[in-house]
Design an enzyme around this catalytic site. Structure first.
Site, PDB file in Angstrom:
ATOM      1  N   HIS A 151       3.232  10.629   0.507  1.00 33.19           N
ATOM      2  CA  HIS A 151       4.134  10.126   1.547  1.00 33.19           C
ATOM      3  C   HIS A 151       5.610  10.212   1.155  1.00 33.19           C
ATOM      4  O   HIS A 151       6.445  10.576   1.982  1.00 33.19           O
ATOM      5  CB  HIS A 151       3.774   8.682   1.888  1.00 33.19           C
ATOM      6  CG  HIS A 151       2.382   8.515   2.411  1.00 33.19           C
ATOM      7  ND1 HIS A 151       1.992   8.961   3.649  1.00 33.19           N
ATOM      8  CD2 HIS A 151       1.279   7.953   1.850  1.00 33.19           C
ATOM      9  CE1 HIS A 151       0.713   8.684   3.848  1.00 33.19           C
ATOM     10  NE2 HIS A 151       0.254   8.073   2.766  1.00 33.19           N
ATOM     11  N   HIS A 176       0.842  -1.195   0.000  1.00 37.08           N
ATOM     12  CA  HIS A 176       0.000   0.000   0.000  1.00 37.08           C
ATOM     13  C   HIS A 176       0.875   1.242   0.000  1.00 37.08           C
ATOM     14  O   HIS A 176       0.644   2.174  -0.761  1.00 37.08           O
ATOM     15  CB  HIS A 176      -0.915  -0.024   1.222  1.00 37.08           C
ATOM     16  CG  HIS A 176      -1.902   1.095   1.286  1.00 37.08           C
ATOM     17  ND1 HIS A 176      -2.952   1.124   2.164  1.00 37.08           N
ATOM     18  CD2 HIS A 176      -1.992   2.261   0.583  1.00 37.08           C
ATOM     19  CE1 HIS A 176      -3.662   2.224   2.001  1.00 37.08           C
ATOM     20  NE2 HIS A 176      -3.088   2.938   1.049  1.00 37.08           N
ATOM     21  N   GLU A 200       1.117   7.630  -3.638  1.00 37.50           N
ATOM     22  CA  GLU A 200       1.972   7.300  -2.497  1.00 37.50           C
ATOM     23  C   GLU A 200       3.252   8.135  -2.522  1.00 37.50           C
ATOM     24  O   GLU A 200       3.731   8.573  -1.476  1.00 37.50           O
ATOM     25  CB  GLU A 200       2.295   5.806  -2.493  1.00 37.50           C
ATOM     26  CG  GLU A 200       1.123   4.938  -2.110  1.00 37.50           C
ATOM     27  CD  GLU A 200       0.574   5.253  -0.731  1.00 37.50           C
ATOM     28  OE1 GLU A 200       1.339   5.194   0.254  1.00 37.50           O
ATOM     29  OE2 GLU A 200      -0.635   5.569  -0.617  1.00 37.50           O
TER      30      GLU A 200
END
Length: 251
Positions: free
Chosen positions: A140, A91, A136
Site C-alpha cells: 500500500h 492494520h 503494508e
C-alpha cells in the site's frame, strides 16, 4: 530532566490510544526481511496502479484481541500477542480508488527494498509485527503519495495522534451502529460521521477492523463509498447487525 520529559511526551503522542494503555515491549533484535508478496495459492500478487494515483485513504484499525484469538499458534505473533497487550492497532493506511475503476485499490506499485530496522522500531508500537509493516509498505505505501517508509509511518503517526479510540477492552456484544457511535462520540467536534466508517467482521461475527476514510490530503474525513468493504453504519440494513467483541486479556 526537561529534555527527558519532552521526549516522553513526544513518544506518547506518536502512539495510538490503545497502545498507550500498556507498555510496548520491543525485542532487542528485529527481523528485517522484505515482504513476501505471494498469495495463499503460491502465486505472486498482481501489481497494479501508479504511486500517487488514487482518490482517498482508508485508515484500517484492527482489534488485536480478535487477531490473537485466531493466530495464537501462528509463528511471528509473539510481539503482538505475547509480549504486549493491545486493543486497536493499525492494520494499514490504504490508498483507495473511487467508483469507476476496475479494482478498489492499487497495490505493489513499485519494487522496494525492505523497511530498515530504525523505521521498524518507530512503527512497531502502532503496527506490532515486522511482517505487517514490511507488507503494508510494499503493498500500500508504495502506491501512496509518500516517497519513503519513514514518510508513510509519519503520516500514520500523525493520524493516530489526533484520533481518540473508544474503549472496548471488556468485550461483549454491540451493533455495527453502536460501534460507529462510540467512535463518533469519542471524536466529537471532529466531523466524524457514520458514512466515514466501515466495520469489518471475522467469519464468526467478531469485530475485526474499523476502517476510517479520509480525503487524499488527510486533513478531513470523507464518505467511504462503495469501494470500501465492511458493514456501513449509515445503512439501516447494516446498522443493527450484532457484533461480538473479544475482550482484552487481563494485564
Amino acid at each position: 530532566m526537561i529534555r527527558l520529559i519532552l521526549l516522553f511526551l513526544l513518544t506518547c503522542l506518536a502512539l495510538p490510544a490503545a497502545a498507550q494503555q500498556t507498555q510496548c515491549h520491543l525485542p532487542e533484535r528485529l527481523s528485517v526481511a522484505a515482504c513476501d508478496s505471494r498469495s495463499r495459492d503460491g502465486q505472486d500478487a498482481a501489481a497494479r496502479g501508479t504511486p500517487g494515483d488514487f482518490d482517498f485513504y482508508v485508515l484500517a484499525l484492527s482489534w488485536s484481541p480478535a487477531f490473537c484469538e485466531q493466530a495464537r499458534d501462528r509463528a511471528g505473533v509473539d510481539l503482538q500477542c505475547r509480549r504486549n497487550r493491545f486493543g486497536f492497532v493499525v492494520h494499514g493506511l490504504w490508498p483507495q480508488y473511487g467508483p469507476g475503476k476496475a479494482s478498489g485499490w492499487p497495490q505493489f506499485c513499485t519494487p522496494t527494498a525492505p523497511v530498515p530496522e530504525s523505521t521498524l522500531r518507530r512503527a512497531l508500537c502502532l503496527m506490532p509485527s515486522e511482517k505487517l509493516v514490511q507488507c503494508e509498505w510494499a503493498k500500500h505505501g508504495t502506491c501512496s503519495d509518500q516517497p519513503t517508509p519513514d514518510a508513510y509511518i509519519d503520516k500514520i503517526q500523525r493520524l493516530m495522534s489526533t484520533l481518540v479510540l473508544p474503549d472496548f477492552g471488556k468485550g461483549g456484544s454491540q451493533t455495527v451502529g453502536e460501534i460507529a457511535d462510540a467512535f463518533i462520540k469519542a471524536n466529537s467536534g471532529k466531523t466524524l460521521a457514520a458514512a466515514h466508517l466501515r466495520i469489518d467482521l471475522t467469519r464468526d461475527g467478531k469485530l475485526e477492523d474499523v476502517r476510517i476514510c479520509y480525503e487524499k490530503r488527510l486533513n478531513q474525513f470523507q464518505a467511504c463509498g462503495q469501494t470500501v468493504s465492511g458493514f456501513d453504519p449509515a445503512d439501516p440494513r447494516d446498522r443493527g447487525r450484532r457484533v461480538l467483541i473479544r475482550a482484552m486479556a487481563p494485564s
